[in-house]
Structure formats: structure tokens, C-alpha cells
Design a protein around this motif. Structure first.
Motif, PDB file in Angstrom:
ATOM      1  N   GLN A 134      12.105 -25.574  42.829  1.00 30.48           N
ATOM      2  CA  GLN A 134      11.325 -25.671  41.604  1.00 30.48           C
ATOM      3  C   GLN A 134       9.969 -26.327  41.885  1.00 30.48           C
ATOM      4  OE1 GLN A 134      12.218 -24.295  38.621  1.00 30.48           O
ATOM      5  NE2 GLN A 134      13.877 -23.474  39.894  1.00 30.48           N
ATOM      6  N   PRO A 135       8.871 -25.797  41.330  1.00 29.98           N
ATOM      7  CA  PRO A 135       7.547 -26.363  41.597  1.00 29.98           C
ATOM      8  C   PRO A 135       7.446 -27.856  41.293  1.00 29.98           C
ATOM      9  CG  PRO A 135       7.335 -24.237  40.515  1.00 29.98           C
ATOM     10  CD  PRO A 135       8.802 -24.574  40.503  1.00 29.98           C
ATOM     11  N   GLU A 136       8.161 -28.294  40.264  1.00 31.02           N
ATOM     12  CA  GLU A 136       8.082 -29.719  39.919  1.00 31.02           C
ATOM     13  C   GLU A 136       8.773 -30.620  40.941  1.00 31.02           C
ATOM     14  OE1 GLU A 136      11.308 -27.858  37.173  1.00 31.02           O
ATOM     15  OE2 GLU A 136       9.337 -27.299  38.036  1.00 31.02           O
ATOM     16  N   HIS A 137       9.468 -30.032  41.908  1.00 32.50           N
ATOM     17  CA  HIS A 137      10.119 -30.820  42.959  1.00 32.50           C
ATOM     18  C   HIS A 137       9.270 -30.949  44.223  1.00 32.50           C
ATOM     19  CE1 HIS A 137      14.275 -29.764  41.040  1.00 32.50           C
ATOM     20  NE2 HIS A 137      13.634 -30.725  40.399  1.00 32.50           N
ATOM     21  N   ILE A 138       8.068 -30.360  44.215  1.00 30.44           N
ATOM     22  CA  ILE A 138       7.161 -30.501  45.359  1.00 30.44           C
ATOM     23  C   ILE A 138       6.607 -31.924  45.369  1.00 30.44           C
ATOM     24  CG2 ILE A 138       5.019 -29.689  46.416  1.00 30.44           C
ATOM     25  CD1 ILE A 138       7.324 -27.679  46.523  1.00 30.44           C
ATOM     26  N   GLU A 139       6.668 -32.562  46.539  1.00 33.25           N
ATOM     27  CA  GLU A 139       6.234 -33.963  46.638  1.00 33.25           C
ATOM     28  C   GLU A 139       4.868 -34.131  47.295  1.00 33.25           C
ATOM     29  OE1 GLU A 139      10.901 -34.867  47.421  1.00 33.25           O
ATOM     30  OE2 GLU A 139       9.515 -33.928  48.822  1.00 33.25           O
ATOM     31  N   HIS A 140       4.399 -33.077  47.982  1.00 32.06           N
ATOM     32  CA  HIS A 140       3.134 -33.216  48.703  1.00 32.06           C
ATOM     33  C   HIS A 140       2.459 -31.854  48.843  1.00 32.06           C
ATOM     34  CE1 HIS A 140       0.093 -34.277  51.566  1.00 32.06           C
ATOM     35  NE2 HIS A 140       0.650 -33.613  52.551  1.00 32.06           N
ATOM     36  N   VAL A 141       1.133 -31.848  48.730  1.00 33.39           N
ATOM     37  CA  VAL A 141       0.338 -30.662  49.022  1.00 33.39           C
ATOM     38  C   VAL A 141      -0.769 -31.033  49.993  1.00 33.39           C
ATOM     39  CG1 VAL A 141      -1.177 -28.851  48.122  1.00 33.39           C
ATOM     40  CG2 VAL A 141       0.782 -29.614  46.760  1.00 33.39           C
ATOM     41  N   ASN A 142      -0.787 -30.346  51.135  1.00 36.63           N
ATOM     42  CA  ASN A 142      -1.959 -30.409  52.005  1.00 36.63           C
ATOM     43  C   ASN A 142      -2.894 -29.326  51.490  1.00 36.63           C
ATOM     44  OD1 ASN A 142      -3.811 -29.834  54.236  1.00 36.63           O
ATOM     45  ND2 ASN A 142      -2.535 -31.257  55.406  1.00 36.63           N
ATOM     46  N   ALA A 143      -3.920 -29.745  50.760  1.00 33.81           N
ATOM     47  CA  ALA A 143      -4.764 -28.812  50.027  1.00 33.81           C
ATOM     48  C   ALA A 143      -5.740 -28.089  50.950  1.00 33.81           C
ATOM     49  CB  ALA A 143      -5.538 -29.556  48.946  1.00 33.81           C
ATOM     50  N   HIS A 144      -6.181 -26.920  50.482  1.00 34.28           N
ATOM     51  CA  HIS A 144      -7.268 -26.228  51.178  1.00 34.28           C
ATOM     52  C   HIS A 144      -8.490 -27.130  51.165  1.00 34.28           C
ATOM     53  CE1 HIS A 144      -9.349 -22.886  52.919  1.00 34.28           C
ATOM     54  NE2 HIS A 144     -10.177 -22.747  51.894  1.00 34.28           N
ATOM     55  N   GLY A 145      -8.816 -27.724  50.025  1.00 37.44           N
ATOM     56  CA  GLY A 145      -9.772 -28.821  49.917  1.00 37.44           C
ATOM     57  C   GLY A 145     -10.986 -28.745  50.811  1.00 37.44           C
ATOM     58  N   THR A 146     -11.888 -27.790  50.571  1.00 37.32           N
ATOM     59  CA  THR A 146     -12.987 -27.546  51.500  1.00 37.32           C
ATOM     60  C   THR A 146     -14.150 -28.511  51.355  1.00 37.32           C
ATOM     61  OG1 THR A 146     -13.955 -25.973  49.945  1.00 37.32           O
ATOM     62  CG2 THR A 146     -12.499 -25.075  51.654  1.00 37.32           C
ATOM     63  N   GLN A 185       5.630 -34.777  39.074  1.00 38.65           N
ATOM     64  CA  GLN A 185       5.243 -36.140  38.717  1.00 38.65           C
ATOM     65  C   GLN A 185       5.142 -37.059  39.926  1.00 38.65           C
ATOM     66  OE1 GLN A 185       4.345 -36.869  35.465  1.00 38.65           O
ATOM     67  NE2 GLN A 185       4.597 -34.637  35.358  1.00 38.65           N
ATOM     68  N   GLN A 186       5.628 -36.591  41.104  1.00 43.90           N
ATOM     69  CA  GLN A 186       5.634 -37.447  42.290  1.00 43.90           C
ATOM     70  C   GLN A 186       4.720 -36.901  43.380  1.00 43.90           C
ATOM     71  OE1 GLN A 186       8.071 -35.455  41.316  1.00 43.90           O
ATOM     72  NE2 GLN A 186       9.200 -34.513  42.998  1.00 43.90           N
ATOM     73  N   LEU A 187       3.763 -36.069  42.979  1.00 38.83           N
ATOM     74  CA  LEU A 187       2.970 -35.308  43.939  1.00 38.83           C
ATOM     75  C   LEU A 187       1.858 -36.135  44.572  1.00 38.83           C
ATOM     76  CD1 LEU A 187       2.700 -32.343  44.980  1.00 38.83           C
ATOM     77  CD2 LEU A 187       0.984 -32.035  43.197  1.00 38.83           C
ATOM     78  N   THR A 188       1.769 -36.106  45.900  1.00 40.30           N
ATOM     79  CA  THR A 188       0.631 -36.654  46.625  1.00 40.30           C
ATOM     80  C   THR A 188      -0.141 -35.494  47.242  1.00 40.30           C
ATOM     81  OG1 THR A 188       1.964 -36.921  48.630  1.00 40.30           O
ATOM     82  CG2 THR A 188       1.754 -38.837  47.184  1.00 40.30           C
ATOM     83  N   VAL A 189      -1.461 -35.622  47.275  1.00 36.84           N
ATOM     84  CA  VAL A 189      -2.340 -34.564  47.766  1.00 36.84           C
ATOM     85  C   VAL A 189      -3.259 -35.142  48.829  1.00 36.84           C
ATOM     86  CG1 VAL A 189      -4.157 -32.913  47.127  1.00 36.84           C
ATOM     87  CG2 VAL A 189      -2.257 -33.367  45.553  1.00 36.84           C
ATOM     88  N   THR A 190      -3.554 -34.342  49.845  1.00 40.12           N
ATOM     89  CA  THR A 190      -4.583 -34.715  50.815  1.00 40.12           C
ATOM     90  C   THR A 190      -5.321 -33.474  51.252  1.00 40.12           C
ATOM     91  OG1 THR A 190      -5.048 -36.043  52.782  1.00 40.12           O
ATOM     92  CG2 THR A 190      -3.258 -34.455  52.969  1.00 40.12           C
ATOM     93  N   SER A 191      -6.533 -33.671  51.755  1.00 37.86           N
ATOM     94  CA  SER A 191      -7.256 -32.624  52.477  1.00 37.86           C
ATOM     95  C   SER A 191      -7.725 -33.221  53.800  1.00 37.86           C
ATOM     96  CB  SER A 191      -8.449 -32.097  51.699  1.00 37.86           C
ATOM     97  OG  SER A 191      -9.225 -31.255  52.547  1.00 37.86           O
ATOM     98  N   THR A 192      -7.218 -32.680  54.885  1.00 40.55           N
ATOM     99  CA  THR A 192      -7.593 -33.197  56.208  1.00 40.55           C
ATOM    100  C   THR A 192      -8.946 -32.661  56.672  1.00 40.55           C
ATOM    101  OG1 THR A 192      -6.130 -31.472  57.096  1.00 40.55           O
ATOM    102  CG2 THR A 192      -5.266 -33.716  56.995  1.00 40.55           C
ATOM    103  N   LYS A 193      -9.571 -31.790  55.884  1.00 36.87           N
ATOM    104  CA  LYS A 193     -10.904 -31.296  56.241  1.00 36.87           C
ATOM    105  C   LYS A 193     -11.964 -32.395  56.172  1.00 36.87           C
ATOM    106  CE  LYS A 193     -10.315 -26.373  55.096  1.00 36.87           C
ATOM    107  NZ  LYS A 193      -8.924 -26.341  54.607  1.00 36.87           N
ATOM    108  N   GLY A 194     -11.667 -33.480  55.483  1.00 29.47           N
ATOM    109  CA  GLY A 194     -12.590 -34.603  55.519  1.00 29.47           C
ATOM    110  C   GLY A 194     -12.753 -35.156  56.913  1.00 29.47           C
ATOM    111  N   VAL A 195     -11.726 -35.021  57.732  1.00 32.25           N
ATOM    112  CA  VAL A 195     -11.760 -35.477  59.124  1.00 32.25           C
ATOM    113  C   VAL A 195     -12.266 -34.375  60.046  1.00 32.25           C
ATOM    114  CG1 VAL A 195     -10.367 -36.279  61.083  1.00 32.25           C
ATOM    115  CG2 VAL A 195      -9.893 -37.134  58.775  1.00 32.25           C
ATOM    116  N   THR A 196     -11.656 -33.202  59.986  1.00 27.85           N
ATOM    117  CA  THR A 196     -11.887 -32.154  60.976  1.00 27.85           C
ATOM    118  C   THR A 196     -13.004 -31.189  60.622  1.00 27.85           C
ATOM    119  OG1 THR A 196     -10.334 -30.591  59.940  1.00 27.85           O
ATOM    120  CG2 THR A 196      -9.427 -32.158  61.543  1.00 27.85           C
TER     121      THR A 196
END
Length: 404
Positions: free
Chosen positions: A290-302, A321-332
Motif C-alpha cells: 500500500q502506498p501509505e506504507h512507504i517509509e522513504h523516497v529517494n526522489a528524482h529531485g533535480t 505519515q512516516q515518509l522521509t525524502v531525500t535527493s542525493t543530487k545535492g551531492v553528486t
């Protein structure tokens, strides 16, 4: 239907050469863009290159002479991934091994170099290896030759979603029974004056006054465009039952794959993020999660205004409700066709380490981004399900769902 195991991870990016160095640098959350002296006249000065990469030492003088840089990066990442998986190409049944690699641009460095030689020296100045070096399919072909992989072999080209598409196709090949092992990922090395100028003329690249290392700032209110990067990410995938039967370490499981098209605009995402939302939901459906059970998204985040806003709105609509998001493009920076594979690798490592890397340079979250975007420091989190998102010009969207 058997789940798919990730048994090998190989990465080479501006964050370093190898999986461990990449994970360490990404978790530090410090931007790696620098002013690039090779981009003179390109209308954009910043890039993220692989540091201290000695191609001759990495792949040998003969390979350097006859391969483009994007292939060289793929060879390095694949060597790490295959060794990490504990597989021996000299003893496996090559007919059951597939290779699928994504790239958006292919050998553009070779193309520019050979064009310049043609203008200066005429036809006889052009290398007889021009096409074997520049053609986009050569990355998968070279890997197959090196490893004796005589199964399905091709390149996926969905712009900046190419690497993620390759991994999704690898899942299909394994679940269909066409392969027992697939080497899959993405590779790109397109930091050339002409290619970069094309992005600059579109207004896609950061061209402001911030220092280079602060230029890539996904989801930040001051973001103004992406910084171009290069790299390769390669995964080794097998059916989970096969991996367990040979006692392989499993980094994570690939549970779901969703792909959609915006059918909206040649470069801009659908303004509501509908395409990437549907890709995420398809990946969840494929995984029976279920989508609401996703805990993390590594976003495209350009770090572009339009992409980040549309993607953030789409992620928020998942309802977790427990989702954390990051975009590693800030580094790479943005590694283009390699990005989906590199970030899939980072997502796999997040699950393995139960850690979310921070989004570099995020100092003032865009008020329209109503998400918990990790910044400042890596965050320990209990993770079971995580998505890795990718999108590309032409409206391509891919989401990969990984499980611990």
C-alpha cells in the motif's frame, strides 16, 4: 512470483570510486560541484566529475584507446558489482546472464572529439573506432563481451530515467524466466562543452552566483537549476530463491517497478506530478504494498523549480505519515542516464544501513514542499519499503520499489 534479490552493488560517481566511498560521501551531505575549466564557453561553469579517475589504471590502456568514458565508468561499476555478488563469470552459464544498461547520451565525448578531427584533418583524421566507441549500445555490448554474458543484451534510453528503466526491465527478464542473472544499471559521461551548452540554453542548469558546491540544492527555495554530473551505477539481480540457494548476501529486494509517460511536454513534467505519482502507485501495486506504507523516497529531485515542485506534490499524495525524502543530487549533481541506477543503489544502501542520507544544500525548504525532506545530517530510520524515483525529458517516469 519470486521476488528479486540485489546481490551486487557497484557505484562510481562524483562522490567517489566504489560503493563504500560513495555511501560515506553521500551521507556527509556536502555538495561536490566545482568550477570546470573544460567548460570554457559553455554558458555554464559548474560540473560534478568523478574525482581522481585514472582510466588507464582502472580498465587498462587498450580499453581506454577503444572505449568512450561512459563505457569505462560502466566497466568499473560492473566489476565491483559482479565481485560483490560473489559470482564467477568464468564458470557461469553465460546464456542465462543478461545485460541491460541505460544511458541518455552515450558517447558524446567521442562524437565531439571526432567531429573536431574531421573539421581539422578531413576524413582520414576520423578514427576507425569512432562508431564502436560512440554508439550508445556499446556499453551493454562491452560488458557482455567482458563477462561472457550471451543472454539478452540491450540499452534502455529514456533520458534521465534510463538507468532505472534498465533495472525494471531486468526484473521482468528474471521473472519471465529469460535469465537467471542480470547485470543492470546506467552510465553517463556527457560533460562536454557542446552538450552542457544545450542544457544551459534551455535554462535547465544553475547559472546563478552561489559558490559551486552550493549550486545543486533540491527542494530548496533558492534552487535554480541542476548541475551536470557523470557516473555509473550497476546492480546484479537474481531471483531471491536462487540467491538464497547459493548462500549469497542479499542487499535488498526489488519488489516493484512502475513506468509511465506524462504525454504532456518535451521537457517539462506534468505540473501536478501526475506521471510520477502513477509510476509510484504502479510500483506499489506490482509489489502488493500500500502506498501509505512507504517509509522513504529517494526522489528524482533535480534542483529545478518545476521538477521538484511537481514531484513533491506527487509524493505527498501517497498519503504516508512516516515518509522521509531525500535527493542525493545535492551531492553528486545530476548524472543524467546514470542517475536512476546510481540512486537505486543509494536506496538499496539506505535499506541495508537503515539510514537516509541528507539532501545537500537544503537550508530553506520551499514552503510548497510539504514533505519531511532530510537535511543537515543522515537520519537513522527503520525502513522496510523505499521508492527510488526517476524522470526524463519526453515525459518518462520510473519508480522502483525496494524492500529490506
Amino acid at each position: 512470483m519470486s521476488a528479486i534479490a540485489i546481490t551486487g552493488v557497484g557505484v562510481i560517481t562524483p562522490a567517489g570510486i566504489g560503493r563504500e566511498e560513495n555511501w560515506e560521501r553521500v551521507c556527509k551531505g556536502v555538495g561536490l560541484a566545482t568550477k570546470d575549466p573544460e567548460l570554457g564557453g559553455a554558458l555554464a561553469e559548474f560540473s560534478c566529475r568523478v574525482p581522481a579517475f585514472d582510466a588507464t589504471d582502472a580498465v587498462g590502456a587498450r580499453e581506454v584507446w577503444r572505449t568512450d568514458r561512459f563505457v569505462q565508468l560502466a566497466l568499473v561499476a560492473a566489476d565491483e558489482a559482479v565481485a560483490d555478488a560473489g559470482l564467477n563469470p568464468r564458470s557461469w552459464d553465460g546464456s542465462r546472464v543478461g545485460v541491460v544498461v541505460g544511458s541518455a547520451a552515450g558517447g558524446v565525448s567521442t562524437l565531439e572529439t571526432q567531429h573536431e578531427r574531421f573539421l581539422q584533418q578531413g576524413g582520414k583524421g576520423v578514427s576507425a573506432l569512432f562508431h564502436p566507441m560512440a554508439l550508445i549500445n556499446m556499453v551493454s555490448g562491452r560488458l557482455a563481451i567482458k563477462y561472457g554474458a550471451t543472454g539478452p543484451n540491450f540499452v534502455t534510453a529514456t533520458a534521465c530515467a534510463s538507468g532505472a528503466t534498465a533495472i525494471g526491465v531486468a526484473k521482468d527478464l528474471l521473472q519471465s524466466g529469460a535469465c537467471d542473472v542480470v547485470i543492470a544499471g546506467g552510465a553517463e559521461a556527457a560533460i562536454t562543452p557542446t552538450f552542457v551548452t544545450g542544457f544551459a540554453r534551455m535554462g535547465a542548469l544553475y547559472q546563478g552566483s552561489l559558490p559551486p558546491e552550493e549550486a545543486s540544492r533540491p527542494f530548496d527555495a533558492r534552487r535554480g537549476g541542476f548541475v551536470i554530473g557523470e557516473g555509473a551505477g550497476i546492480l546484479v539481480l537474481e531471483r531471491l530463491d536462487d540467491a538464497k540457494s547459493r548462500g549469497a548476501r542479499v542487499w535488498a529486494r526489488l519488489l516493484g517497478y512502475g513506468a509511465t509517460s506524462d504525454a504532456h511536454h518535451i521537457t517539462s513534467p506534468h505540473p501536478s506530478g501526475l506521471g510520477i505519482e502513477n509510476a509510484m502507485r504502479l510500483a506499489c501495486r506490482d509489489a502488493d504494498v500500500q502506498p501509505e506504507h512507504i517509509e522513504h523516497v529517494n526522489a528524482h529531485g533535480t534542483s529545478t523549480p518545476l521538477n521538484d515542485a511537481a514531484e513533491a506534490a506527487a509524493i505527498a499524495r501517497l498519503g504516508s505519515q512516516q515518509l522521509t525524502v531525500t535527493s542525493t543530487k545535492g551531492v553528486t549533481g545530476h548524472t543524467l542516464g546514470a542517475a536512476g541506477a546510481v540512486e537505486a543503489a543509494y536506496t538499496v544502501l539506505s535499506l541495508a544501513h537503515q539510514m537516509v542520507p541528507p539532501t545537500a544544500n537544503l537550508t530553506c525548504l520551499d514552503p510548497e514542499v510539504r514533505l519531511d525532506v532530510v537535511s543537515g545530517a543522515p537520519r537513522p530510520v527503520e525502513l522496510t519499503h523505499a521508492l527510488s524515483n526517476s524522470a526524463g525529458f519526453g515525459g518518462h517516469n520510473v519508480s522502483l520499489l525496494f524492500g529490506a
